[in-house]
Design a protein around this motif. Sequence first.
Motif, PDB file in Angstrom:
ATOM      1  N   ARG A  52       0.809  -1.216   0.000  1.00  0.00           N
ATOM      2  CA  ARG A  52       0.000   0.000   0.000  1.00  0.00           C
ATOM      3  C   ARG A  52       0.844   1.269   0.000  1.00  0.00           C
ATOM      4  O   ARG A  52       0.498   2.252  -0.665  1.00  0.00           O
ATOM      5  N   VAL A  53       1.950   1.266   0.732  1.00  0.00           N
ATOM      6  CA  VAL A  53       2.815   2.457   0.770  1.00  0.00           C
ATOM      7  C   VAL A  53       3.390   2.737  -0.613  1.00  0.00           C
ATOM      8  O   VAL A  53       3.445   3.885  -1.055  1.00  0.00           O
ATOM      9  N   HIS A  54       3.785   1.690  -1.305  1.00  0.00           N
ATOM     10  CA  HIS A  54       4.324   1.841  -2.662  1.00  0.00           C
ATOM     11  C   HIS A  54       3.245   2.380  -3.599  1.00  0.00           C
ATOM     12  O   HIS A  54       3.494   3.276  -4.411  1.00  0.00           O
ATOM     13  N   ALA A  55       2.010   1.851  -3.475  1.00  0.00           N
ATOM     14  CA  ALA A  55       0.907   2.334  -4.311  1.00  0.00           C
ATOM     15  C   ALA A  55       0.648   3.814  -4.047  1.00  0.00           C
ATOM     16  O   ALA A  55       0.456   4.596  -4.984  1.00  0.00           O
ATOM     17  N   GLU A  56       0.654   4.217  -2.784  1.00  0.00           N
ATOM     18  CA  GLU A  56       0.435   5.621  -2.443  1.00  0.00           C
ATOM     19  C   GLU A  56       1.519   6.503  -3.069  1.00  0.00           C
ATOM     20  O   GLU A  56       1.224   7.568  -3.617  1.00  0.00           O
ATOM     21  N   LEU A  57       2.756   6.048  -3.023  1.00  0.00           N
ATOM     22  CA  LEU A  57       3.861   6.798  -3.625  1.00  0.00           C
ATOM     23  C   LEU A  57       3.650   6.959  -5.135  1.00  0.00           C
ATOM     24  O   LEU A  57       3.798   8.057  -5.670  1.00  0.00           O
ATOM     25  N   LEU A  58       3.280   5.891  -5.816  1.00  0.00           N
ATOM     26  CA  LEU A  58       3.060   5.963  -7.264  1.00  0.00           C
ATOM     27  C   LEU A  58       1.885   6.873  -7.599  1.00  0.00           C
ATOM     28  O   LEU A  58       1.929   7.623  -8.583  1.00  0.00           O
ATOM     29  N   LEU A  59       0.837   6.842  -6.794  1.00  0.00           N
ATOM     30  CA  LEU A  59      -0.310   7.725  -7.015  1.00  0.00           C
ATOM     31  C   LEU A  59       0.076   9.185  -6.819  1.00  0.00           C
ATOM     32  O   LEU A  59      -0.317  10.052  -7.600  1.00  0.00           O
ATOM     33  N   LYS A  60       0.859   9.467  -5.786  1.00  0.00           N
ATOM     34  CA  LYS A  60       1.317  10.843  -5.552  1.00  0.00           C
ATOM     35  C   LYS A  60       2.195  11.325  -6.696  1.00  0.00           C
ATOM     36  O   LYS A  60       2.101  12.480  -7.118  1.00  0.00           O
ATOM     37  N   GLU A  61       3.059  10.448  -7.218  1.00  0.00           N
ATOM     38  CA  GLU A  61       3.896  10.809  -8.360  1.00  0.00           C
ATOM     39  C   GLU A  61       3.041  11.099  -9.588  1.00  0.00           C
ATOM     40  O   GLU A  61       3.328  12.030 -10.343  1.00  0.00           O
ATOM     41  N   LEU A  62       1.993  10.307  -9.793  1.00  0.00           N
ATOM     42  CA  LEU A  62       1.083  10.502 -10.921  1.00  0.00           C
ATOM     43  C   LEU A  62       0.428  11.878 -10.847  1.00  0.00           C
ATOM     44  O   LEU A  62       0.401  12.625 -11.830  1.00  0.00           O
ATOM     45  N   VAL A  63      -0.061  12.243  -9.671  1.00  0.00           N
ATOM     46  CA  VAL A  63      -0.696  13.546  -9.478  1.00  0.00           C
ATOM     47  C   VAL A  63       0.333  14.665  -9.666  1.00  0.00           C
ATOM     48  O   VAL A  63       0.072  15.653 -10.360  1.00  0.00           O
ATOM     49  N   HIS A  64       1.505  14.510  -9.078  1.00  0.00           N
ATOM     50  CA  HIS A  64       2.557  15.527  -9.195  1.00  0.00           C
ATOM     51  C   HIS A  64       2.945  15.750 -10.653  1.00  0.00           C
ATOM     52  O   HIS A  64       3.039  16.897 -11.115  1.00  0.00           O
ATOM     53  N   ASP A  65       3.161  14.651 -11.388  1.00  0.00           N
ATOM     54  CA  ASP A  65       3.544  14.765 -12.799  1.00  0.00           C
ATOM     55  C   ASP A  65       2.470  15.473 -13.609  1.00  0.00           C
ATOM     56  O   ASP A  65       2.775  16.311 -14.465  1.00  0.00           O
ATOM     57  N   LYS A  66       1.202  15.164 -13.330  1.00  0.00           N
ATOM     58  CA  LYS A  66       0.100  15.808 -14.044  1.00  0.00           C
ATOM     59  C   LYS A  66       0.066  17.305 -13.742  1.00  0.00           C
ATOM     60  O   LYS A  66      -0.100  18.130 -14.647  1.00  0.00           O
ATOM     61  N   LEU A  67       0.229  17.670 -12.481  1.00  0.00           N
ATOM     62  CA  LEU A  67       0.215  19.086 -12.109  1.00  0.00           C
ATOM     63  C   LEU A  67       1.390  19.837 -12.737  1.00  0.00           C
ATOM     64  O   LEU A  67       1.230  20.966 -13.194  1.00  0.00           O
ATOM     65  N   MET A  68       2.557  19.216 -12.771  1.00  0.00           N
ATOM     66  CA  MET A  68       3.729  19.853 -13.389  1.00  0.00           C
ATOM     67  C   MET A  68       3.514  20.015 -14.893  1.00  0.00           C
ATOM     68  O   MET A  68       3.857  21.045 -15.460  1.00  0.00           O
ATOM     69  N   ASP A  69       2.929  19.011 -15.527  1.00  0.00           N
ATOM     70  CA  ASP A  69       2.648  19.076 -16.960  1.00  0.00           C
ATOM     71  C   ASP A  69       1.646  20.187 -17.252  1.00  0.00           C
ATOM     72  O   ASP A  69       1.813  20.953 -18.199  1.00  0.00           O
ATOM     73  N   ASP A  70       0.605  20.288 -16.429  1.00  0.00           N
ATOM     74  CA  ASP A  70      -0.388  21.351 -16.612  1.00  0.00           C
ATOM     75  C   ASP A  70       0.245  22.726 -16.439  1.00  0.00           C
ATOM     76  O   ASP A  70      -0.070  23.658 -17.175  1.00  0.00           O
ATOM     77  N   GLU A  71       1.149  22.845 -15.473  1.00  0.00           N
ATOM     78  CA  GLU A  71       1.808  24.124 -15.235  1.00  0.00           C
ATOM     79  C   GLU A  71       2.700  24.499 -16.421  1.00  0.00           C
ATOM     80  O   GLU A  71       2.724  25.659 -16.836  1.00  0.00           O
ATOM     81  N   LYS A  72       3.404  23.527 -16.987  1.00  0.00           N
ATOM     82  CA  LYS A  72       4.240  23.798 -18.160  1.00  0.00           C
ATOM     83  C   LYS A  72       3.385  24.255 -19.337  1.00  0.00           C
ATOM     84  O   LYS A  72       3.753  25.176 -20.062  1.00  0.00           O
ATOM     85  N   GLN A  73       2.249  23.592 -19.542  1.00  0.00           N
ATOM     86  CA  GLN A  73       1.379  23.942 -20.661  1.00  0.00           C
ATOM     87  C   GLN A  73       0.756  25.319 -20.496  1.00  0.00           C
ATOM     88  O   GLN A  73       0.455  25.984 -21.476  1.00  0.00           O
ATOM     89  N   SER A  74       0.562  25.744 -19.253  1.00  0.00           N
ATOM     90  CA  SER A  74      -0.037  27.067 -19.021  1.00  0.00           C
ATOM     91  C   SER A  74       1.023  28.164 -18.952  1.00  0.00           C
ATOM     92  O   SER A  74       0.715  29.310 -18.686  1.00  0.00           O
TER      93      SER A  74
END
Length: 81
Positions: A52-74
């Motif tokens: 579960r800890v590993h899954a939480e880490l991967l989910l947080k990375e997924l959200v972080h990457d999406k937010l960074m990508d959105d920020e770059k596009q804007s």
Amino acid sequence: KGWVTGNRGSELRRIELATGTYIFMALDGRGEERLLVFGVNPGVPNRRDGGRVHAELLLKELVHDKLMDDEKQSGGRRGRS
């Protein structure tokens, strides 16, 4: 929210396979969506060997990457919430 789950849940299924967990979205008592992660292996903090800890880490990375990508596009502009 759709980008967390991926096309037909593909991102969640990928993380489930990598971590040995079961992940899904559900509504809480107030009708707000929650991401639930289940598994018998709790995992170990700072290790990527499943659970579960590993899954939480991967989910947080997924959200972080999406937010960074959105920020770059804007162009670095952040919208107001």
